[in-house]
Design a protein around this motif. Structure first.
Motif, PDB file in Angstrom:
ATOM      1  N   UNK A   1       0.845  -1.202   0.000  1.00 17.95           N
ATOM      2  CA  UNK A   1       0.000   0.000   0.000  1.00 17.95           C
ATOM      3  C   UNK A   1       0.873   1.241   0.000  1.00 17.95           C
TER       4      UNK A   1
ATOM      5  N   UNK B   1      -7.604  -0.994  -5.854  1.00 20.28           N
ATOM      6  CA  UNK B   1      -8.677  -0.477  -4.998  1.00 20.28           C
ATOM      7  C   UNK B   1      -9.296  -1.584  -4.156  1.00 20.28           C
TER       8      UNK B   1
ATOM      9  N   UNK C   1      -7.098  -2.447  -1.307  1.00 21.21           N
ATOM     10  CA  UNK C   1      -7.144  -1.381  -0.304  1.00 21.21           C
ATOM     11  C   UNK C   1      -8.400  -1.476   0.548  1.00 21.21           C
TER      12      UNK C   1
ATOM     13  N   UNK D   1      -2.903   4.531  15.362  1.00 18.63           N
ATOM     14  CA  UNK D   1      -2.616   5.633  14.442  1.00 18.63           C
ATOM     15  C   UNK D   1      -2.741   5.191  12.979  1.00 18.63           C
ATOM     16  N   UNK D   2      -2.325   3.952  12.727  1.00 17.55           N
ATOM     17  CA  UNK D   2      -2.471   3.416  11.370  1.00 17.55           C
ATOM     18  C   UNK D   2      -3.953   3.294  11.019  1.00 17.55           C
TER      19      UNK D   2
ATOM     20  N   UNK E   1      -6.376   5.031  12.217  1.00 19.12           N
ATOM     21  CA  UNK E   1      -6.884   6.380  12.000  1.00 19.12           C
ATOM     22  C   UNK E   1      -6.523   6.878  10.602  1.00 19.12           C
ATOM     23  N   UNK E   2      -5.283   6.589  10.193  1.00 21.97           N
ATOM     24  CA  UNK E   2      -4.823   7.003   8.865  1.00 21.97           C
ATOM     25  C   UNK E   2      -5.625   6.290   7.773  1.00 21.97           C
TER      26      UNK E   2
ATOM     27  N   UNK F   1      -8.895   7.760   7.187  1.00 21.07           N
ATOM     28  CA  UNK F   1      -8.744   8.990   6.386  1.00 21.07           C
ATOM     29  C   UNK F   1      -8.820   8.657   4.892  1.00 21.07           C
ATOM     30  N   UNK F   2      -8.145   7.583   4.482  1.00 24.82           N
ATOM     31  CA  UNK F   2      -8.194   7.167   3.072  1.00 24.82           C
ATOM     32  C   UNK F   2      -9.581   6.644   2.713  1.00 24.82           C
TER      33      UNK F   2
ATOM     34  N   UNK G   1     -12.350   9.031   1.735  1.00 25.42           N
ATOM     35  CA  UNK G   1     -12.066   9.931   0.616  1.00 25.42           C
ATOM     36  C   UNK G   1     -11.311  11.159   1.084  1.00 25.42           C
ATOM     37  N   UNK G   2     -10.231  10.907   1.859  1.00 25.95           N
ATOM     38  CA  UNK G   2      -9.349  11.951   2.383  1.00 25.95           C
ATOM     39  C   UNK G   2     -10.092  12.911   3.314  1.00 25.95           C
ATOM     40  N   UNK G   3     -10.968  12.345   4.128  1.00 27.06           N
ATOM     41  CA  UNK G   3     -11.617  13.136   5.177  1.00 27.06           C
ATOM     42  C   UNK G   3     -11.231  12.506   6.510  1.00 27.06           C
ATOM     43  N   UNK G   4     -10.919  13.364   7.484  1.00 29.89           N
ATOM     44  CA  UNK G   4     -10.562  12.823   8.801  1.00 29.89           C
ATOM     45  C   UNK G   4     -11.804  12.275   9.483  1.00 29.89           C
TER      46      UNK G   4
ATOM     47  N   UNK H   1      -8.303  18.457   7.733  1.00 30.60           N
ATOM     48  CA  UNK H   1      -8.108  17.656   6.528  1.00 30.60           C
ATOM     49  C   UNK H   1      -7.353  18.462   5.468  1.00 30.60           C
TER      50      UNK H   1
ATOM     51  N   UNK I   1      -8.250   8.094  -4.102  1.00 27.29           N
ATOM     52  CA  UNK I   1      -9.153   7.854  -2.968  1.00 27.29           C
ATOM     53  C   UNK I   1     -10.469   8.617  -3.034  1.00 27.29           C
TER      54      UNK I   1
ATOM     55  N   UNK J   1      -7.974   3.552 -10.449  1.00 29.56           N
ATOM     56  CA  UNK J   1      -6.819   2.668 -10.281  1.00 29.56           C
ATOM     57  C   UNK J   1      -5.590   3.397 -10.825  1.00 29.56           C
TER      58      UNK J   1
ATOM     59  N   UNK K   1       0.522  11.692  10.038  1.00 28.81           N
ATOM     60  CA  UNK K   1      -0.342  11.003  11.012  1.00 28.81           C
ATOM     61  C   UNK K   1       0.439  10.509  12.225  1.00 28.81           C
TER      62      UNK K   1
END
Lengths: 171, 167
Positions: free
Chosen positions: A4, A11, A14, A32-33, A35-36, A39-40, A43-46, B109, B128, B133, B163
């Motif tokens: 990754x 996809x 993932x 922490x991983x 949490x990260x 985030x992915x 769609x890149x939102x916390x 973010x 993402x 792909x 992070x």
């Protein structure tokens, strides 16, 4: 995870990876991983929860099983102990059946009330009994002999003669 | 979405040659020109919904490519004085007079994403947010898959670093 990070995952892979991090078997040090990966996944939102405020449940599901087992064991032990006590307690009192004490001219036959008095009496008897044993203990022979010689009046010629005779007989 | 992607793909492949030529004229390095082309097309993808507002997508692409080249040269001259950390966030989005403005909301973010070089940020978004792909991103931007993978990997390492040091 390595793939990754290298940008080599599809996809679908993932999704599976994120599924793992969402699962129950993520070690606490991977928080922490996790949490990260959220985030992915978003769609890149916390995620709303931060890694520090999000607490893992204090006990894991499998730990609840052992906790339940411990409680059951404790209950069993307590119940059997209580049963044992109930079984033997009347017998303990039984030998004192018919006992009574008189306090302020009143006769008390309630075994529960007089038991402390009986116990006190037993302790007293024990103590006296030990004292009696000491009183009647036999002194050793040397002591008897010294006592006897001191008791003798050597100035009395009869006594002296008897003493000499007694010791000469020993030889 | 499919139509939009197809449309962008054809625009991108048509523009790519022009972008590479522009970049080569400035950097004189083929490798750098390829990088510039990738970054420019990524940038164009990120603004695909606004492309209709431009009279000529081609001249927009040329402006972006030129700015990229200038950034590259600036970055190269800064390398001696800056630690090679990749911390320099060269926001190379075009200035407001070109009509491109980044939405600058200040939430956490956005802060994380703002710590990434723009091309890394866009690749991440394509992966993402758009759910593409690596092969699709490569096709859309006319670059090879490996180049996209490298950019994606760098982005993910940067994100990881952010992070892991987060409060």
């Amino acid at each position: 995870m390595e793939r990754f990070m290298a940008g080599e995952t599809t996809n679908a892979e993932e999704k599976a990876l994120i599924g793992f991090f969402n699962g129950p078997s993520v070690p606490a040090d991977m928080e922490r991983y996790r949490y990260m990966m959220m985030f992915y996944d978003r769609g890149l939102q916390l995620p709303n929860e931060s890694p520090s405020t999000k607490k893992r449940p204090f006990f894991r599901p499998w730990q609840w099983v052992s906790i339940a087992a411990t409680i059951v064991l404790l209950c069993t032990v307590t119940f059997s102990f209580m049963k044992t006590r109930q079984k033997y307690a009347p017998d303990e009192y039984a030998i004192y059946e018919g006992s009574y004490i008189v306090r302020n001219g009143e006769k008390i036959t309630d075994i529960e009330k007089i038991m402390p008095e009986i116990q006190k009496a037993e302790v007293y008897i024990d103590t006296v009994g030990q004292g009696a044993t000491l009183d009647f203990s036999i002194p050793d022979e040397d002591l008897m002999y010294i006592d006897a010689s001191e008791a003798l009046d050597m100035d009395d010629p009869d006594t002296k003669a008897a003493f000499i005779e007694a010791t000469s007989n020993d030889k | 979405m499919n139509m939009e992607r197809k449309e962008f793909e054809s625009i991108a492949s048509a523009l790519r040659g022009r972008i590479v030529a522009t970049a080569l004229g400035i950097t004189r390095s083929e490798a750098e020109a390829e990088d510039v082309a990738q970054e420019t097309l990524l940038k164009l993808w990120s603004m695909r919904e606004k492309l209709d507002n431009y009279r000529s997508v081609e001249s927009l692409a040329v402006v972006i490519a030129r700015n990229r080249c200038i950034d590259l040269a600036r970055r190269a001259s800064q390398i001696q004085s800056l630690p090679a950390d990749g911390l320099d966030i060269s926001d190379t989005s075009l200035s407001p007079e070109h009509g491109i403005s980044m939405d600058e909301s200040r939430n956490e973010t956005d802060r994380i994403l703002s710590l990434l070089p723009e091309s890394q940020r866009i690749v991440l978004q394509m992966k993402h947010v758009d759910g593409l792909e690596v092969s699709e991103i490569a096709r859309l931007t006319g670059s090879n898959e490996n180049a996209i993978r490298v950019t994606l990997s760098r982005a993910r390492h940067r994100v990881k670093q952010i992070f892991m040091t987060m409060q």
